[in-house]
Design an enzyme around this catalytic site. Structure first.
Site, PDB file in Angstrom:
ATOM      1  N   SER A 125      -0.203   9.447  -9.569  1.00  0.00           N
ATOM      2  CA  SER A 125      -1.462  10.086 -10.001  1.00  0.00           C
ATOM      3  C   SER A 125      -0.955  11.199 -10.927  1.00  0.00           C
ATOM      4  O   SER A 125       0.186  11.858 -10.850  1.00  0.00           O
ATOM      5  CB  SER A 125      -1.852  10.806  -8.597  1.00  0.00           C
ATOM      6  OG  SER A 125      -2.829  11.753  -8.988  1.00  0.00           O
ATOM      7  N   TYR A 150      -1.617  16.160  -0.504  1.00  0.00           N
ATOM      8  CA  TYR A 150      -1.660  15.084  -1.215  1.00  0.00           C
ATOM      9  C   TYR A 150      -0.973  14.669  -2.495  1.00  0.00           C
ATOM     10  O   TYR A 150      -0.115  13.793  -2.575  1.00  0.00           O
ATOM     11  CB  TYR A 150      -3.262  14.665  -1.719  1.00  0.00           C
ATOM     12  CG  TYR A 150      -3.593  13.607  -2.527  1.00  0.00           C
ATOM     13  CD1 TYR A 150      -3.253  12.437  -1.991  1.00  0.00           C
ATOM     14  CD2 TYR A 150      -3.714  13.740  -3.951  1.00  0.00           C
ATOM     15  CE1 TYR A 150      -3.380  11.124  -3.078  1.00  0.00           C
ATOM     16  CE2 TYR A 150      -3.942  12.993  -4.922  1.00  0.00           C
ATOM     17  CZ  TYR A 150      -3.799  11.539  -4.340  1.00  0.00           C
ATOM     18  OH  TYR A 150      -3.881  10.558  -5.402  1.00  0.00           O
ATOM     19  N   LYS A 154       2.736  12.369  -3.499  1.00  0.00           N
ATOM     20  CA  LYS A 154       2.703  11.600  -4.709  1.00  0.00           C
ATOM     21  C   LYS A 154       4.409  11.851  -5.548  1.00  0.00           C
ATOM     22  O   LYS A 154       4.775  11.063  -6.022  1.00  0.00           O
ATOM     23  CB  LYS A 154       1.695  11.623  -5.783  1.00  0.00           C
ATOM     24  CG  LYS A 154       0.311  11.055  -5.069  1.00  0.00           C
ATOM     25  CD  LYS A 154       0.455   9.479  -4.948  1.00  0.00           C
ATOM     26  CE  LYS A 154      -0.822   8.822  -4.488  1.00  0.00           C
ATOM     27  NZ  LYS A 154      -0.363   7.463  -3.886  1.00  0.00           N
TER      28      LYS A 154
END
Length: 339
Positions: A125, A150, A154
């Site tokens: 991302s 989150y 990544k």
């Protein structure tokens, strides 16, 4: 050639399965159906004329992962989508995100080591860049401290893959850093299926337009942008799916420059939230009920991709624009509400 797609019934995963099958690959899907629907399998089959192998499996259960790879030891590539992905939820439930997003990656990489073909594509991302110092964002931009658990999963995920590749020269991996995927397959057989209140802009737009939501909240109207709203790089999900097939083919053809690579995937164009709203209104002929409200914690001002590395090295570029994506998302919304 058999390809494993984890989270293959999700939004991006399902579109990638379609593109893989269209290119002649045999696909096996793992999905625990926690944020997807088994009906997506029918949509994939309707588009491609071929039903992929499907196994309902929780990648957090290590013995089940080990058993799967014993039965499917002829896999030549893994595309890993399966992960929790809601920024706000990750702030409230960090341990859930670390357990699911990190543990499952580790278990997959452990099993990948036992395969004869060790090719791995990771769903990453643009959140790894945080609020970038310069726009557009190149792959040389520094990875900033994550804005959410989150985003941190990544970053950690990429570090785990990089460290694994460093000591396992026969593992080849590519991390694909997405910007903002939107839209749906033009057939309207598959699209974005958020469970509960949408966390992303476009499904909230389409649900508001069709009457499911009373009003769209636009978070922040006082950012230093052309109209005061945040700028994002909205990429059509079909373009994004095709990039995964091209990246996988790069590894299968041994054209990679190193055994760990990463690429930005975006259009290279930034659009404000209000420009996205106007695009939807233009293609749908619908006036949208929206209101500008306070800023949302964790939102960066602007993020859009510098895409020349993906364009030149991967030989990939987007073919569809914002209006195309909005039109397909609206067609999809209308279809699923009239079932």
């Amino acid at each position: 050639m058999k390809i494993l797609v984890t989270g293959g019934l999700g939004f991006i995963g399902s579109h990638t399965v379609v593109e893989l099958q269209n290119e002649g690959y045999d696909v096996v899907i793992i999905d625990n159906l926690s944020n997807s629907s088994i009906e997506v399998l029918d949509g994939i089959t309707a588009i491609t004329g071929k039903k992929p192998i499907f196994e309902k499996l929780d990648l957090k259960v290590k013995p089940d992962v080990q058993d799967f790879f014993k039965r499917h030891n002829d896999i030549v590539g893994v595309i890993h989508f399966a992960a929790n992905k809601a920024v706000g939820e990750s702030v409230a439930e960090p341990l859930m995100y670390y357990e699911n997003n990190i543990t499952t990656l580790v278990y997959l990489l452990q099993e990948l080591k036992g395969l004869s073909k060790k090719n791995f594509i990771f769903s990453s991302s643009c959140t790894v860049y945080g609020q970038a110092d310069e726009l557009p964002i190149t792959e040389n931009a520094p990875v900033k401290p994550a804005e959410s658990p989150y985003g941190n999963t990544k970053q950690i995920g990429e570090e785990i893959i990089r460290d694994t590749c460093r000591v396992n020269g026969d593992i080849k991996a590519i991390a694909l850093r997405y910007f903002n995927p939107i839209g749906a397959h033009d057939s309207t057989e598959i699209g974005e299926l958020p469970i509960g209140v949408p966390q992303n802009l476009v499904p909230f737009i389409t649900q508001t337009a069709i009457g499911m939501r009373e009003q769209l909240s636009v978070f922040g109207g006082d950012y230093p942008t052309s109209d005061g709203t945040c700028v994002r790089d909205y990429i059509h999900v079909v373009d994004l799916a095709k990039a995964h097939v091209i990246a996988l083919q790069r590894l299968l053809d041994v054209k990679n420059d190193s055994n760990y690579e990463f690429f930005n995937l975006g259009t290279g164009t930034g659009s404000t939230v209000l420009e996205a709203v106007q695009s939807f209104e233009r293609v749908s002929g619908t006036s949208l009920n929206y209101k500008i409200v306070d800023r949302r914690e964790g939102d960066v001002i602007a993020a859009y991709a510098e895409t020349s590395k993906a364009n030149s090295v991967l030989g990939w570029k987007t073919e569809l624009n914002l209006d195309d994506a909005m039109a397909s998302a609206w067609k999809w919304e209308q279809k699923i509400r009239t079932k």
